[in-house]
Enzyme design. Structure first.
Site, PDB file in Angstrom:
ATOM      1  CE1 TYR A   1      36.229  37.134  42.666  1.00  0.00           C
ATOM      2  CE2 TYR A   1      35.210  38.764  44.237  1.00  0.00           C
ATOM      3  CZ  TYR A   1      36.128  38.624  43.036  1.00  0.00           C
ATOM      4  OH  TYR A   1      36.880  39.498  42.642  1.00  0.00           O
TER       5      TYR A   1
ATOM      6  CD  GLU B   1      39.232  38.486  40.433  1.00  0.00           C
ATOM      7  OE1 GLU B   1      38.239  38.874  40.089  1.00  0.00           O
ATOM      8  OE2 GLU B   1      40.356  38.555  39.525  1.00  0.00           O
TER       9      GLU B   1
END
Length: 444
Positions: A144, A232
């Site tokens: 991530y 993101e």
């Protein structure tokens, strides 16, 4: 992409990042294929892919772009997450599929023009106007990566995790040591040390470390130069089907891989990019990518009228002047057992036409069962609001009760205009009285 992901990844000071998703603040959100093109312009490695809007374009793309591919990934393009697990109203399951090349045309035809419902679209779903065709790879590992704005450090904050996917929040709770955070000095910009800290935290197994550092720096450059509010991505390791070399991808989908390469490098296959609306004047080419068909039509109409509007799911439509008073009005409605249908601040210098447009937006909402007008006239004059209400009533059929509370500049003129209009209105003396009457009006 998991919305509100940053809530559990960072300190309480960053909880606002997750709340942005829920509060529906006005900011630009672009499609996956648009994000890929933009990242490529900033030197971020992106895979081959092409967006198509018709079956003829699908056929041509397969011939021209993917002539030698045996399988492709077909991804519906909507501005909402959860596409892979979504369902089309036509009955087709999943908005993301890996299929044989000779099946792409048929599948894309079943997606285009259809409405896809996901956990983030609500039951109404969103129409798929384009599908994104990409190469297929096999997943090896997930990570991530995100860049957001941190109030504590008053600057950008890079967040990384060596594991990713849909369980990122659980990982952050169970294994907080796996989360790496790198606040960036906004005056100095990102340094090699900053980028190295992130890469080391991500712990890529085979990607070249120096190349990975450069990719992180380019993502930061994109974030700053385009005035992003959020960047993101979910980072995935993939193994190429055409070679035995591993590659690392930044991928917004946990369903299937989206790229294929023979180099050990970071490849940005997908990302969630939000941009600050206040920067629209200096990023006209980016804001031209806006897709109004994917947005709340009420908010689109409000933006055209230069009104500060955020659609909600309640039953009492609100028209107020001033953001603080608008928030207080919503709170008082909740206090009396009602639910606000929107946040609407007409501002301190609204014209009569803007008031008319505001009323049109409120009355076009089928969920609205009552309207509360709360004006405390300072710069905004009560007679302007009153005239706008009267003119709006002439243009739209008012089928719901309207509660009006006016106070301040030109209040007597405003009340006289409303009285002489012959409209059936419910008047209130103060905000508490207005909210109480609006809630009671729901039952009538």
């Amino acid at each position: 992409m998991v919305r509100g992901l940053l809530n559990k990844l960072v300190s309480r000071s960053l909880s606002v990042a997750g709340q942005w998703q829920q509060q529906q603040l006005r900011r630009l959100n672009i499609h996956e294929y648009q994000g890929a093109e933009l990242m490529g312009k900033y030197g971020v490695n992106v895979p081959r892919g092409v967006a198509v809007s018709s079956v003829d374009e699908v056929r041509k793309a397969i011939q021209d772009v993917f002539p030698n591919e045996s399988e492709l990934v077909v991804k519906s393009q909507i501005l909402a997450g959860g596409r892979g697990l979504g369902t089309f109203k036509s009955g087709l399951k999943g908005g993301v599929h890996i299929v044989k090349a000779d099946q792409v045309e048929d599948l894309a035809g079943k997606m285009l023009g259809q409405i896809l419902v996901t956990k983030q679209t609500g039951p109404q779903g969103k129409v798929v106007s384009k599908v994104y065709l990409c190469e297929k790879l096999s997943l090896v590992n997930e990570m991530y990566f995100a860049i957001t704005l941190d109030r504590n450090s008053a600057g950008p904050l890079i967040i990384g995790c060596s594991k990713g996917g849909t369980s990122i929040e659980d990982l952050a709770e169970k294994y907080p040591d796996m989360i790496v955070k790198a606040p960036i000095d906004v005056f100095k910009g990102i340094t090699d040390e900053d980028a190295a800290k992130v890469v080391d935290g991500l712990a890529p197994k085979v990607a070249d470390r120096n190349d990975a550092i450069e990719q992180v720096k380019k993502l930061y450059e994109l974030f700053c130069k385009t005035d992003c509010t959020l960047l993101e991505v979910s980072m995935n390791f993939y193994i190429s089907q055409l070679s035995s070399i591993y590659v690392l991808l930044l991928d917004g989908s946990q369903i299937n891989p989206l790229a294929e390469t023979s180099d050990k490098q970071l490849v940005a296959a997908d990302a969630k990019l939000n941009f600050d609306d206040n920067a629209a004047f200096r990023h006209k080419e980016i804001f031209a990518l806006r897709d109004p068909s994917q947005e709340d039509p009420r908010e689109v109409a409000a933006a055209k009228a230069d009104l500060n509007y955020i659609g909600l799911d309640g039953e009492i439509g609100c028209m107020v002047n001033g953001a603080g008073l608008a928030m207080a009005t919503m709170d008082i409605i909740k206090l009396h057992g009602g639910t606000p249908a929107n946040f609407l601040d007409v501002g301190g210098n609204a014209s009569e036409n803007q008031v008319v447009e505001a009323f049109k937006i409120l009355t076009s909402d089928e969920k609205v069962k009552a309207i509360l007008v709360n004006i405390f006239g300072g710069i905004m004059k009560c007679d302007i609001i009153a005239s706008g209400i009267v003119n709006a009533a002439k243009q739209v059929a008012l089928k719901v009760p309207v509660v009006v509370r006016l106070e301040g500049t030109n209040v007597d003129q405003g009340k006289r205009i409303l009285k002489e209009s012959g409209m059936t209105l419910i008047t209130a003396e103060d905000l508490d009285d207005a909210a109480e009457k609006a809630v009671k009006a729901l039952a009538s």
